[in-house]
Design an enzyme around this catalytic site. Structure first.
Site, PDB file in Angstrom:
ATOM      1  N   LYS A  11      55.181  56.845  26.409  1.00  0.00           N
ATOM      2  CA  LYS A  11      53.836  56.170  25.818  1.00  0.00           C
ATOM      3  C   LYS A  11      52.626  57.411  25.657  1.00  0.00           C
ATOM      4  O   LYS A  11      52.596  58.501  25.914  1.00  0.00           O
ATOM      5  CB  LYS A  11      53.574  55.236  26.586  1.00  0.00           C
ATOM      6  CG  LYS A  11      54.682  54.129  26.711  1.00  0.00           C
ATOM      7  CD  LYS A  11      54.233  53.066  27.475  1.00  0.00           C
ATOM      8  CE  LYS A  11      55.556  51.868  27.783  1.00  0.00           C
ATOM      9  NZ  LYS A  11      54.974  50.630  28.550  1.00  0.00           N
ATOM     10  N   TYR A  51      57.747  45.378  20.525  1.00  0.00           N
ATOM     11  CA  TYR A  51      57.554  44.559  21.682  1.00  0.00           C
ATOM     12  C   TYR A  51      57.491  43.151  21.288  1.00  0.00           C
ATOM     13  O   TYR A  51      56.833  42.358  21.802  1.00  0.00           O
ATOM     14  CB  TYR A  51      56.046  44.822  22.265  1.00  0.00           C
ATOM     15  CG  TYR A  51      55.917  46.268  22.986  1.00  0.00           C
ATOM     16  CD1 TYR A  51      56.783  46.187  24.044  1.00  0.00           C
ATOM     17  CD2 TYR A  51      55.337  47.336  22.804  1.00  0.00           C
ATOM     18  CE1 TYR A  51      57.048  47.499  25.146  1.00  0.00           C
ATOM     19  CE2 TYR A  51      55.068  48.363  23.498  1.00  0.00           C
ATOM     20  CZ  TYR A  51      56.079  48.288  24.739  1.00  0.00           C
ATOM     21  OH  TYR A  51      56.127  49.449  25.563  1.00  0.00           O
ATOM     22  N   ARG A  87      66.684  53.299  33.402  1.00  0.00           N
ATOM     23  CA  ARG A  87      65.745  52.130  34.111  1.00  0.00           C
ATOM     24  C   ARG A  87      65.435  52.564  35.456  1.00  0.00           C
ATOM     25  O   ARG A  87      64.436  52.276  36.061  1.00  0.00           O
ATOM     26  CB  ARG A  87      66.523  50.669  34.052  1.00  0.00           C
ATOM     27  CG  ARG A  87      66.340  50.290  32.307  1.00  0.00           C
ATOM     28  CD  ARG A  87      65.092  49.813  32.034  1.00  0.00           C
ATOM     29  NE  ARG A  87      64.500  48.596  32.491  1.00  0.00           N
ATOM     30  CZ  ARG A  87      63.606  48.024  31.977  1.00  0.00           C
ATOM     31  NH1 ARG A  87      63.073  48.111  31.026  1.00  0.00           N
ATOM     32  NH2 ARG A  87      63.077  46.672  32.529  1.00  0.00           N
ATOM     33  N   ASN A 114      51.732  53.056  31.983  1.00  0.00           N
ATOM     34  CA  ASN A 114      53.045  52.918  32.675  1.00  0.00           C
ATOM     35  C   ASN A 114      53.818  54.090  32.365  1.00  0.00           C
ATOM     36  O   ASN A 114      55.135  54.366  32.564  1.00  0.00           O
ATOM     37  CB  ASN A 114      53.690  51.807  33.259  1.00  0.00           C
ATOM     38  CG  ASN A 114      54.343  50.921  32.218  1.00  0.00           C
ATOM     39  OD1 ASN A 114      54.169  51.530  30.965  1.00  0.00           O
ATOM     40  ND2 ASN A 114      54.983  49.958  32.470  1.00  0.00           N
ATOM     41  N   HIS A 117      58.785  53.854  28.331  1.00  0.00           N
ATOM     42  CA  HIS A 117      59.569  52.690  27.950  1.00  0.00           C
ATOM     43  C   HIS A 117      61.134  53.141  28.016  1.00  0.00           C
ATOM     44  O   HIS A 117      61.418  54.357  27.706  1.00  0.00           O
ATOM     45  CB  HIS A 117      59.384  52.256  26.512  1.00  0.00           C
ATOM     46  CG  HIS A 117      60.212  51.374  26.225  1.00  0.00           C
ATOM     47  ND1 HIS A 117      60.210  49.938  26.190  1.00  0.00           N
ATOM     48  CD2 HIS A 117      61.336  51.391  25.378  1.00  0.00           C
ATOM     49  CE1 HIS A 117      61.090  49.303  25.764  1.00  0.00           C
ATOM     50  NE2 HIS A 117      61.959  50.231  25.139  1.00  0.00           N
ATOM     51  N   GLU A 128      66.353  49.048  19.304  1.00  0.00           N
ATOM     52  CA  GLU A 128      65.225  49.817  19.471  1.00  0.00           C
ATOM     53  C   GLU A 128      65.690  51.126  18.688  1.00  0.00           C
ATOM     54  O   GLU A 128      65.042  51.769  18.001  1.00  0.00           O
ATOM     55  CB  GLU A 128      64.752  49.955  20.836  1.00  0.00           C
ATOM     56  CG  GLU A 128      64.288  48.686  21.447  1.00  0.00           C
ATOM     57  CD  GLU A 128      63.657  48.746  22.957  1.00  0.00           C
ATOM     58  OE1 GLU A 128      63.399  47.753  23.570  1.00  0.00           O
ATOM     59  OE2 GLU A 128      64.158  49.518  23.575  1.00  0.00           O
TER      60      GLU A 128
HETATM   61  P1  IDP Z   1      59.153  47.243  31.035  1.00  0.00           P
HETATM   62  O1  IDP Z   1      58.493  48.538  30.220  1.00  0.00           O
HETATM   63  O2  IDP Z   1      59.470  47.939  32.587  1.00  0.00           O
HETATM   64  O3  IDP Z   1      60.658  47.123  30.407  1.00  0.00           O
HETATM   65  P2  IDP Z   1      58.144  44.814  30.024  1.00  0.00           P
HETATM   66  O4  IDP Z   1      58.416  43.609  31.135  1.00  0.00           O
HETATM   67  O5  IDP Z   1      59.337  44.731  29.246  1.00  0.00           O
HETATM   68  O6  IDP Z   1      58.372  46.253  31.073  1.00  0.00           O
HETATM   69  O7  IDP Z   1      56.885  44.872  29.634  1.00  0.00           O
HETATM   70  C1  IDP Z   1      56.767  46.067  28.377  1.00  0.00           C
HETATM   71  C2  IDP Z   1      55.287  46.761  28.599  1.00  0.00           C
HETATM   72  O8  IDP Z   1      54.113  45.718  28.475  1.00  0.00           O
HETATM   73  C3  IDP Z   1      55.101  47.223  30.075  1.00  0.00           C
HETATM   74  O9  IDP Z   1      55.937  48.417  30.349  1.00  0.00           O
HETATM   75  C4  IDP Z   1      53.745  47.364  30.449  1.00  0.00           C
HETATM   76  O10 IDP Z   1      53.030  48.659  29.620  1.00  0.00           O
HETATM   77  C5  IDP Z   1      53.104  46.309  29.611  1.00  0.00           C
HETATM   78  N1  IDP Z   1      53.014  45.184  30.487  1.00  0.00           N
HETATM   79  C6  IDP Z   1      53.920  44.137  30.991  1.00  0.00           C
HETATM   80  N2  IDP Z   1      53.391  43.076  31.836  1.00  0.00           N
HETATM   81  C7  IDP Z   1      51.992  43.411  31.747  1.00  0.00           C
HETATM   82  C8  IDP Z   1      50.878  42.921  32.368  1.00  0.00           C
HETATM   83  O11 IDP Z   1      51.101  42.011  33.025  1.00  0.00           O
HETATM   84  N3  IDP Z   1      49.741  43.481  31.862  1.00  0.00           N
HETATM   85  C9  IDP Z   1      49.529  44.434  31.147  1.00  0.00           C
HETATM   86  N4  IDP Z   1      50.485  45.073  30.556  1.00  0.00           N
HETATM   87  C10 IDP Z   1      51.716  44.491  31.005  1.00  0.00           C
HETATM   88 MG    MG Z   2      60.885  45.931  28.667  1.00  0.00          MG
END
Ligand code: IDP
Ligand code: MG
Length: 152
Positions: A11, A51, A87, A114, A117, A128
């Site tokens: 990212k 997303y 993952r 974070n 992805h 994707e």
């Molecule tokens: P993942 O990236 O571990 O698959 P997902 O639940 O699919 O996690 O969420 C996608 C992305 O959305 C996360 O990587 C994060 O950057 C963002 N995200 C998820 N939950 C939150 C939140 O509660 N606050 C802010 N950003 C979030």
């Molecule tokens: Mg995800």
């Protein structure tokens, strides 16, 4: 285990922080095969599709804003069990809960930043990969140590 393909993206925060080689190297050293790689600044349309499952979540708008804010490094990795293994290498979504040794556990603190992805399943991976890459951008190649890369 079947040979799989997964979509991984560094990212904008990972790119801005100079973490491309650190992150890419973990997949390479693990033994997965890189079959597509490019840097791009995603369009809003691409980000919203990527997303799409989170469309109704309160963080969706901020997430799309952020992912379109600068260059992303998009990749496809191939290997036995690569979807789940990627993952595991990536770690939990909340970096403060991600185990040390994982990418997010070692390199991030903020859920909204974070750094990486990774596709979460077979169907999402196929979706994707097709969303981010043209078929002609994917290279089917055979590493000379291929036989060492899978469970026999
Ligand atoms: P993942 O990236 O571990 O698959 P997902 O639940 O699919 O996690 O969420 C996608 C992305 O959305 C996360 O990587 C994060 O950057 C963002 N995200 C998820 N939950 C939150 C939140 O509660 N606050 C802010 N950003 C979030
Ligand atoms: Mg995800």
């Amino acid at each position: 285990m079947d040979v799989e393909r997964t979509f991984v993206a560094i990212k904008p925060d990972g790119v801005q922080r100079g973490l491309i080689s650190e992150i890419l190297g973990r997949f390479e050293r693990k033994g997965f095969k890189l079959i597509a790689l490019k840097q791009l600044r995603p369009s809003r349309d691409l980000a919203e599709k990527h997303y799409g499952v989170h469309r109704d979540r309160p963080f969706f708008e901020g997430l799309v804003e952020f992912i379109t804010s600068g260059p992303v490094v998009a990749m496809v990795w191939e290997g036995d069990g690569v979807i789940a293994s990627a993952r595991t290498l990536i770690g939990a979504t909340k970096p403060l809960e991600a185990n040390p040794g994982t990418i997010r556990g070692d390199l991030a603190v903020n859920i909204g930043r974070n750094v990486i992805h990774g596709s979460d399943g077979i169907e999402t991976a196929a979706f994707e990969i097709g969303l981010w890459f043209e078929p002609s951008e994917i290279n089917d190649w055979m590493p000379s140590d291929q036989s060492w890369r899978s469970e026999s």
